[in-house]
Write a protein that holds these residues in place. Structure first.
Motif: not given
Length: 208
Positions: A184-192
């Protein structure tokens, strides 16, 4: 009167076999080995550097957790790589679309993409080196960030550099689709950045 056996042709049986072997060998060279060798040669050629600066060397632990700033630098480098690939990017994008849909591309399709990107891959590596210098990012760190981005986007792990080397060595390349699960942390990094990263993701097939 001497008569040739059936199917021997004007060269005789032995001559016909020899001509067939030569034709098949020529076809294999021009349509299989030559594209692979040209791609590998262009890929292995060191990218041109600026006169005053070179790509930063790795310092510290390049495998430390990826940050949002890393992803932002990665996005800017990828823009330059995409521009340098030019029209050859279209074939790469089509191939990535097939992989994302669960299809395994056949060898003919792969060789066609290798021919399309054989010349531009060297230019793309040079553009990447310049962008990395500008961003103060080492190639090793870029690779770590790329792997994180690929996981976050659910992209397959296929390296055409290794594919071309396998073909050059007379081996069948491994084109199996391998997608790793992201945290979930990796997915949050690319958000936007998802839309732009997906639009340039095909460059990752070249290890860029």
């Amino acid at each position: 009167m001497n008569r040739r056996g059936p199917g021997c042709g004007c060269f005789g049986c032995g001559g016909t076999v020899l001509v067939t072997v030569l034709v098949l060998g020529a076809l294999a060279w021009f349509f299989v080995l030559k594209p692979a060798r040209e791609f590998v040669a262009n890929w292995q050629t060191p990218p041109a550097q600026t006169q005053t600066r070179t790509t930063p060397a790795p310092t510290g632990n390049v495998n430390q957790p990826v940050t949002r700033a890393d992803v932002e630098r990665f996005v800017r480098v990828r823009r330059d790589v995409r521009a340098a690939l030019g029209q050859s990017f279209t074939g790469l994008q089509g191939l990535l679309n097939d992989l994302n849909s669960g299809q395994t591309p056949n060898l003919v399709r792969v060789l066609d993409v290798l021919k399309q990107t054989g010349q531009s891959v060297g230019q793309a590596r040079t553009a990447q080196a310049r962008a990395l210098t500008r961003e103060g990012m080492s190639l090793e760190r870029y690779a770590v960030v790329r792997d994180t981005v690929n996981r976050a986007l659910g992209l397959p792990n296929v390296d055409f550099g290794k594919v071309a080397q396998s073909i050059q060595n007379g081996q069948l390349p491994d084109l199996n689709r391998d997608v790793q699960t992201a945290t979930s942390q990796e997915k949050a990094l690319v958000k936007g950045f998802e839309a732009e990263l997906k639009a340039t993701a095909a460059a990752g097939l070249l290890g860029l």
